[in-house]
Scaffold this motif. Sequence first.
Motif, PDB file in Angstrom:
ATOM      1  N   LEU A   9       2.833   3.528   1.794  1.00  0.00           N
ATOM      2  CA  LEU A   9       2.061   2.286   1.694  1.00  0.00           C
ATOM      3  C   LEU A   9       1.795   1.804   3.119  1.00  0.00           C
TER       4      LEU A   9
ATOM      5  N   TRP B 112      -4.647  -2.198  -3.950  1.00  0.00           N
ATOM      6  CA  TRP B 112      -4.491  -0.950  -3.186  1.00  0.00           C
ATOM      7  C   TRP B 112      -5.732  -0.092  -3.271  1.00  0.00           C
TER       8      TRP B 112
ATOM      9  N   TYR C  10       1.707  -8.219   2.104  1.00  0.00           N
ATOM     10  CA  TYR C  10       0.727  -7.337   1.450  1.00  0.00           C
ATOM     11  C   TYR C  10       1.323  -6.262   0.547  1.00  0.00           C
ATOM     12  N   MET C  11       2.600  -5.923   0.716  1.00  0.00           N
ATOM     13  CA  MET C  11       3.107  -4.697   0.087  1.00  0.00           C
ATOM     14  C   MET C  11       4.422  -4.843  -0.673  1.00  0.00           C
TER      15      MET C  11
ATOM     16  N   THR D 127       4.860  -4.381  -4.619  1.00  0.00           N
ATOM     17  CA  THR D 127       4.706  -2.993  -5.071  1.00  0.00           C
ATOM     18  C   THR D 127       5.948  -2.182  -4.717  1.00  0.00           C
TER      19      THR D 127
ATOM     20  N   ILE E 145       4.763  -6.598   5.636  1.00  0.00           N
ATOM     21  CA  ILE E 145       5.138  -5.942   4.372  1.00  0.00           C
ATOM     22  C   ILE E 145       5.258  -6.998   3.279  1.00  0.00           C
TER      23      ILE E 145
ATOM     24  N   ALA F 180      -3.166  -1.058   1.712  1.00  0.00           N
ATOM     25  CA  ALA F 180      -3.060  -2.434   1.203  1.00  0.00           C
ATOM     26  C   ALA F 180      -4.391  -3.162   1.403  1.00  0.00           C
TER      27      ALA F 180
ATOM     28  N   GLU G 169      -0.967  -7.387  -6.114  1.00  0.00           N
ATOM     29  CA  GLU G 169      -1.310  -6.762  -4.835  1.00  0.00           C
ATOM     30  C   GLU G 169      -2.362  -5.703  -5.135  1.00  0.00           C
TER      31      GLU G 169
ATOM     32  N   ALA H 170       6.979   1.778   3.205  1.00  0.00           N
ATOM     33  CA  ALA H 170       5.940   0.825   3.611  1.00  0.00           C
ATOM     34  C   ALA H 170       5.935   0.812   5.138  1.00  0.00           C
TER      35      ALA H 170
END
Length: 265
Positions: free
Chosen positions: A104, A227, A17-18, A21, A14, A152, A225, A6
């Motif tokens: 990511l 993508w 948003y990430m 995942t 991070i 993201a 989330e 990420a």
Amino acid sequence: MPAAIAIAAHPDDIEFYMAGTLLLLKKAGYNIHYMNVANGNCGSVDYSSSQAIAIRRKEGQAAARILGATFHASLCNDVEIVYDLKLLRRLAAVIREVKPAIVLTHSPQDYMEDHTNTCRLAVTAAFSRGMPNFQTIPTRTTADYDTTVYHAMPHGLRDQLRRRITAGLYVNTASVQKIKHEALAAHKSQQNWLDTSQGMNSYLKAMEDASLEVGKLSKKFKHAEGWRRHLHYGFCSEKADPLREALRRNCIVNGTYERRLRDGS
Ligand SMILES: [Zn+2]
């Protein structure tokens, strides 16, 4: 073990948003990596730049530990993430060390330039993974492998012109929401700052609200989330979708988005 990285702009992006995942990828057998391009030096009204850098580095390391991710040090100050050759060479070196099957990163459209520039840098750093004539700092050897880049959702699910951005994939983060919350809470210095600068009465609640909103859009998951997959040219095969493969039923396609891509509408 395959690797996923990420790459975000600021310490705590991070987690916003990430991270859900990323955690699910870890459960699916990936080595996960955590990198914020900027050090968070401007994210404070209480500390000097050098104090903020030290505090936020510790917070980022703690968050990465909670996520079970390898921490990579930041490369520059906040608001100084520009599409710059030296920064690109340094980020490309990180990509060559990690050799990620999955990258990511931020949305190409987002509310601030640090985010969009991080996205551009991450895309080119990944693109140049197999080009020995592109020098990295420090020098790292190239390797020939496929990588797939996923973007993201932008902050507020809108681009910089206020238009809605729709996800192409939704990831069910409910099972890891608690750890995502804990990792975000490791960024303690942000409580006061986000209150002051952006009127977020609680950054933890803001993250929860965002994941509930994306969950609602998925029409399937409570927390999610979103993508969008980067175009495959120079990265992987057209059909490659390692995120879906790894996360299986925790990752669903937005049929409307896919149809629009196919029809060019
Ligand atoms: Zn940010």
